[in-house]
Structure formats: structure tokens, C-alpha cells
Design a protein around this motif. Structure first.
Motif, short mmCIF file in Angstrom:
data_model
loop_
_atom_site.label_atom_id
_atom_site.label_comp_id
_atom_site.label_asym_id
_atom_site.label_seq_id
_atom_site.Cartn_x
_atom_site.Cartn_y
_atom_site.Cartn_z
N ALA A 108 -18.09 -8.39 -24.68
CA ALA A 108 -18.80 -7.20 -24.20
C ALA A 108 -18.25 -6.75 -22.84
CB ALA A 108 -20.29 -7.48 -24.10
N ASP B 241 -16.22 -3.23 -21.79
CA ASP B 241 -16.58 -2.40 -20.62
C ASP B 241 -15.36 -2.18 -19.72
OD1 ASP B 241 -19.25 -1.84 -21.12
OD2 ASP B 241 -19.97 -3.64 -20.08
N ARG C 149 -20.59 -12.64 -24.55
CA ARG C 149 -20.66 -11.89 -23.29
C ARG C 149 -19.28 -11.48 -22.82
NH1 ARG C 149 -20.03 -13.63 -18.23
NH2 ARG C 149 -20.16 -15.79 -18.86
N ARG D 165 -19.27 -3.91 -27.27
CA ARG D 165 -20.28 -4.09 -26.22
C ARG D 165 -21.54 -4.76 -26.78
NH1 ARG D 165 -19.04 1.75 -23.78
NH2 ARG D 165 -17.83 1.11 -21.95
N ARG D 166 -21.76 -4.61 -28.07
CA ARG D 166 -22.93 -5.25 -28.70
C ARG D 166 -22.66 -6.70 -29.13
NH1 ARG D 166 -22.96 -0.14 -31.31
NH2 ARG D 166 -22.02 -1.08 -33.14
N SER D 167 -21.46 -7.18 -28.85
CA SER D 167 -21.08 -8.52 -29.26
C SER D 167 -22.01 -9.56 -28.63
CB SER D 167 -19.64 -8.81 -28.82
OG SER D 167 -19.32 -10.16 -29.06
#
Length: 148
Positions: free
Chosen positions: A70, A74, A67, A62-64
């Protein structure tokens, strides 16, 4: 550091225990003793694996900076998060007495769980694990080929 190779090794172990459980569920007459041992082994391994994904893998992805990665993390966390609840329900629903009373129902529910676990493994390895930084090309787990 979390490595795809380690997660895939856990998948191999999970698939092996799950296949063993399915073999026990298919056996007649049904023997609840090895079933209980195998179910608890699968439970320990599965919940440890899911905890690693929830606490390490998904937050990392998620911190990638990408986008799409991330969003994928999710989506996987949401879509596949129900496996733990499904497994808990399975464990609660099928005590030794009920297994003895309804071996065909136990086999059916074990097959369903086995298929759901196999699909999750397949999707994680095909879609998600390749986004783990510094991942090398590794062998994939084919749960169906491991056979029961």
C-alpha cells in the motif's frame, strides 16, 4: 481483472511509439507530419495507460493487506504522477512551427521525455507490478534496448 501482463504489453507499445518519435526527432531535415501523427498516437496510448494505473492499479494496491504494498502504491502515485504533466507541457511547447525552427531543441526534449518514460516503465515493472495479485513471471521491457 487487471493483469501485469496487460500493463507490460501496453509498456511495449508505448516504448515502440516513443522510439519511433525519437527517430523522427533525430531525422534531418525534420518532417513535422510524421512527428505530429506519432506524438498524438503516443498521447492517446500514454494517457489511457496512466488512467488505468490511476483508476485501477493504485487503488487496488492501496487496499492491499500488506502495508508495504500500500505504501509503495502511494509512493509511485506521488513520485511518478508528474509524467502526465510533463507530457502535456511537451505537447503544448512543441508545435509544428517551433519544431521546424528548433529541431535540435525538439530532439533534446524528446530524448528527455523518452528517458523519463523508460525510467518509469523500468521502475513499474521492477518494483510495482510484482505486487499485482496472481502475477506470473513475464518478460520486462528494456526501453533502451528497443533503441532509437
Amino acid at each position: 481483472m487487471l493483469r501485469a501482463e496487460d500493463l507490460i504489453l501496453e509498456h511495449l507499445q508505448l516504448a515502440s511509439v516513443a522510439a519511433n518519435l525519437l527517430r523522427h526527432a533525430e531525422a534531418r531535415p525534420i518532417d513535422p507530419t510524421p512527428i505530429a501523427t506519432t506524438r498524438w498516437s503516443l498521447s492517446r496510448q500514454l494517457f489511457a495507460h496512466l488512467a488505468t494505473e490511476d483508476r485501477v492499479l493504485y487503488p487496488m494496491l492501496r487496499r492491499s493487506a500488506d502495508r508495504r504494498t500500500a505504501e509503495l502504491a502511494d509512493r509511485f502515485a506521488t513520485e511518478l504522477g508528474g509524467l502526465a504533466d510533463t507530457f502535456r507541457g511537451y505537447m503544448l511547447d512543441w508545435n509544428a512551427e517551433r519544431i521546424q525552427r528548433d529541431p535540435d531543441g525538439f530532439e533534446r526534449d524528446t530524448r528527455t521525455l523518452y528517458a523519463r518514460l523508460g525510467e518509469r516503465i523500468r521502475r513499474e515493472e521492477a518494483e510495482l507490478y510484482r505486487h499485482i495479485p496472481d502475477t506470473r513471471s513475464v518478460a520486462k521491457v528494456d526501453v533502451a534496448a528497443r533503441g532509437a
